[in-house]
Write a protein that holds these residues in place. Sequence first.
Motif, PDB file in Angstrom:
ATOM      1  N   UNK A   1       0.845  -1.200   0.000  1.00  0.00           N
ATOM      2  CA  UNK A   1       0.000   0.000   0.000  1.00  0.00           C
ATOM      3  C   UNK A   1       0.883   1.255   0.000  1.00  0.00           C
ATOM      4  N   UNK A   2       1.930   1.215   0.822  1.00  0.00           N
ATOM      5  CA  UNK A   2       2.850   2.361   0.879  1.00  0.00           C
ATOM      6  C   UNK A   2       3.484   2.611  -0.480  1.00  0.00           C
ATOM      7  N   UNK A   3       3.916   1.523  -1.132  1.00  0.00           N
ATOM      8  CA  UNK A   3       4.558   1.671  -2.445  1.00  0.00           C
ATOM      9  C   UNK A   3       3.578   2.253  -3.464  1.00  0.00           C
ATOM     10  N   UNK A   4       2.365   1.741  -3.468  1.00  0.00           N
ATOM     11  CA  UNK A   4       1.363   2.220  -4.433  1.00  0.00           C
ATOM     12  C   UNK A   4       1.111   3.723  -4.221  1.00  0.00           C
ATOM     13  N   UNK A   5       1.007   4.112  -2.966  1.00  0.00           N
ATOM     14  CA  UNK A   5       0.744   5.531  -2.695  1.00  0.00           C
ATOM     15  C   UNK A   5       1.957   6.411  -2.998  1.00  0.00           C
ATOM     16  N   UNK A   6       3.141   5.815  -2.915  1.00  0.00           N
ATOM     17  CA  UNK A   6       4.367   6.539  -3.294  1.00  0.00           C
ATOM     18  C   UNK A   6       4.340   6.854  -4.793  1.00  0.00           C
ATOM     19  N   UNK A   7       3.920   5.867  -5.592  1.00  0.00           N
ATOM     20  CA  UNK A   7       3.836   6.080  -7.043  1.00  0.00           C
ATOM     21  C   UNK A   7       2.754   7.112  -7.354  1.00  0.00           C
ATOM     22  N   UNK A   8       1.632   7.037  -6.643  1.00  0.00           N
ATOM     23  CA  UNK A   8       0.567   8.024  -6.859  1.00  0.00           C
ATOM     24  C   UNK A   8       1.018   9.431  -6.467  1.00  0.00           C
ATOM     25  N   UNK A   9       1.745   9.515  -5.364  1.00  0.00           N
ATOM     26  CA  UNK A   9       2.198  10.823  -4.881  1.00  0.00           C
ATOM     27  C   UNK A   9       3.077  11.518  -5.916  1.00  0.00           C
ATOM     28  N   UNK A  10       3.859  10.718  -6.641  1.00  0.00           N
ATOM     29  CA  UNK A  10       4.735  11.272  -7.670  1.00  0.00           C
ATOM     30  C   UNK A  10       3.936  11.948  -8.786  1.00  0.00           C
ATOM     31  N   UNK A  11       2.664  11.568  -8.920  1.00  0.00           N
ATOM     32  CA  UNK A  11       1.799  12.194  -9.935  1.00  0.00           C
ATOM     33  C   UNK A  11       0.819  13.166  -9.284  1.00  0.00           C
ATOM     34  N   UNK A  12       1.173  13.606  -8.072  1.00  0.00           N
ATOM     35  CA  UNK A  12       0.331  14.549  -7.329  1.00  0.00           C
ATOM     36  C   UNK A  12      -1.071  13.991  -7.092  1.00  0.00           C
TER      37      UNK A  12
ATOM     38  N   UNK B   1      -5.655   3.954 -10.787  1.00  0.00           N
ATOM     39  CA  UNK B   1      -5.311   5.082 -11.659  1.00  0.00           C
ATOM     40  C   UNK B   1      -3.875   5.083 -12.164  1.00  0.00           C
ATOM     41  N   UNK B   2      -3.286   3.900 -12.299  1.00  0.00           N
ATOM     42  CA  UNK B   2      -1.899   3.844 -12.780  1.00  0.00           C
ATOM     43  C   UNK B   2      -1.843   3.572 -14.280  1.00  0.00           C
ATOM     44  N   UNK B   3      -0.945   4.268 -14.975  1.00  0.00           N
ATOM     45  CA  UNK B   3      -0.729   4.031 -16.408  1.00  0.00           C
ATOM     46  C   UNK B   3       0.524   3.187 -16.595  1.00  0.00           C
ATOM     47  N   UNK B   4       0.834   2.866 -17.863  1.00  0.00           N
ATOM     48  CA  UNK B   4       1.927   1.905 -18.089  1.00  0.00           C
ATOM     49  C   UNK B   4       3.259   2.364 -17.481  1.00  0.00           C
ATOM     50  N   UNK B   5       3.582   3.667 -17.590  1.00  0.00           N
ATOM     51  CA  UNK B   5       4.858   4.123 -17.025  1.00  0.00           C
ATOM     52  C   UNK B   5       4.834   4.080 -15.495  1.00  0.00           C
ATOM     53  N   UNK B   6       3.630   4.314 -14.914  1.00  0.00           N
ATOM     54  CA  UNK B   6       3.509   4.204 -13.451  1.00  0.00           C
ATOM     55  C   UNK B   6       3.695   2.750 -13.029  1.00  0.00           C
ATOM     56  N   UNK B   7       3.142   1.842 -13.842  1.00  0.00           N
ATOM     57  CA  UNK B   7       3.264   0.416 -13.514  1.00  0.00           C
ATOM     58  C   UNK B   7       4.730  -0.014 -13.571  1.00  0.00           C
ATOM     59  N   UNK B   8       5.499   0.612 -14.488  1.00  0.00           N
ATOM     60  CA  UNK B   8       6.936   0.307 -14.552  1.00  0.00           C
ATOM     61  C   UNK B   8       7.612   0.732 -13.255  1.00  0.00           C
ATOM     62  N   UNK B   9       7.259   1.921 -12.767  1.00  0.00           N
ATOM     63  CA  UNK B   9       7.848   2.382 -11.503  1.00  0.00           C
ATOM     64  C   UNK B   9       7.401   1.475 -10.353  1.00  0.00           C
ATOM     65  N   UNK B  10       6.142   1.094 -10.369  1.00  0.00           N
ATOM     66  CA  UNK B  10       5.612   0.201  -9.322  1.00  0.00           C
ATOM     67  C   UNK B  10       6.406  -1.118  -9.309  1.00  0.00           C
ATOM     68  N   UNK B  11       6.636  -1.674 -10.499  1.00  0.00           N
ATOM     69  CA  UNK B  11       7.383  -2.931 -10.615  1.00  0.00           C
ATOM     70  C   UNK B  11       8.752  -2.818  -9.961  1.00  0.00           C
ATOM     71  N   UNK B  12       9.443  -1.713 -10.276  1.00  0.00           N
ATOM     72  CA  UNK B  12      10.799  -1.528  -9.755  1.00  0.00           C
ATOM     73  C   UNK B  12      10.771  -1.433  -8.227  1.00  0.00           C
ATOM     74  N   UNK B  13       9.800  -0.685  -7.703  1.00  0.00           N
ATOM     75  CA  UNK B  13       9.734  -0.511  -6.242  1.00  0.00           C
ATOM     76  C   UNK B  13       9.366  -1.818  -5.546  1.00  0.00           C
TER      77      UNK B  13
END
Lengths: 242, 77
Positions: free
Chosen positions: B6-17, B35-47
């Motif tokens: 959950x923390x990771x997901x919200x970290x990715x969301x926070x990056x998109x304000x 609400x994640x797009x393909x580039x967000x999913x890439x960041x999510x994967x890495x985290x």
Amino acid sequence: MSKNILVTGVSQGLGLAIAESILAAGWNVYGVSRRHSPEYAALQEKFPGRVHFHAFDLAGVDAVKEDLFGKFLPFSTPLHGYVNNAAMAYDDIVTNLDAGRLRAMYDVNVFTPMMATKYAIRHMLFNRVAGSIVHISSISVHTGYKGLAMYASTKGALEAFSKNTAREWGERGVRSNCLVAGFMETAMSGKLTEEQRQRIYNRTALKQATKLGSVADTVVFLLGDGAASVTGQNIFVDSGTI
Amino acid sequence: MNEKLVTIINEVRANKQQPPLNDLCASSRLREDVGLESLDLAELTVRIEEKFGVDVFADGLVHTIGEIEAKIARVKA
Ligand SMILES: NC(=O)c1ccc[n+]([C@@H]2O[C@H](COP(=O)([O-])OP(=O)(O)OC[C@H]3O[C@@H](n4cnc5c(N)ncnc54)[C@H](OP(=O)(O)O)[C@@H]3O)[C@@H](O)[C@H]2O)c1
């Protein structure tokens, strides 16, 4: 701000010159090649703590994640740039084309650099770095020389890959450019005769070899903040091929 | 719910304000609900890979948070 730059092929030639220019800019080099050359070791001695080395064979497409990144560039080391410089040239006329040698060249020149780009971008995403990727391409892509069809095709693949990488990752601030180098006096072009050299130089405005320092300094420009709005480009440093 | 996830997901969301989501569940869909797009999913994967040691998108697409949790559980087991 200091930057950490991954450079392949640092043992000699252009890669070594790029390492020198990066150090002159005040940044750190994470260099790889198969050989740990005395010239690179001398740089390590001259700039203590700023010049890192990892022996890596780019033939190993599957080792990029665990070895190159896992062992040499963990997430704890932010990565600001990746210079895909190392390459090999398999020269021959097309009618002699050997599939095995072609595949081996594509592993080193194209497939491993593409995998390294994958992990470099992942690395930049993790650390939220607006990084810069520079591929070293060759003027042979744009002019054509007898015997270089196979080699030039690997560089053409990189140019297409770079353009599309730039489009895909631009919104995350990641840039990708190609530096299209003209003929330089290195081991790679060492087999050319004096006559062949003159013929190549006569096809340039400056009538001379492309200088390693000029290519290396342009790579540093593309890595740096001065090039913040430059992406998806092919930058020619080639003595003005005509 | 896995708190770290959950923390990771919200970290990715926070990056998109985007504000943090507190009502995530296993059936939440990554694109439509989170609400994640393909580039967000890439960041999510890495985290996720950095935290749990698994590349969740390596063998095919993943659509829901539950599917990510299952892959993480498989590695831990
Ligand atoms: N020379 C030219 O006229 C010219 C013109 C246009 C473009 N280019 C491009 O410029 C770049 C640099 O070439 P150069 O002229 O400096 O060539 P070079 O003197 O032959 O150096 C090639 C470098 O790549 C490394 N390398 C080669 N195969 C490798 C492998 N399998 N794994 C790891 N490292 C490997 C070599 O190190 P090890 O042998 O120690 O592994 C060496 O450091 C290349 O991309 C080349 O295509 C050259």
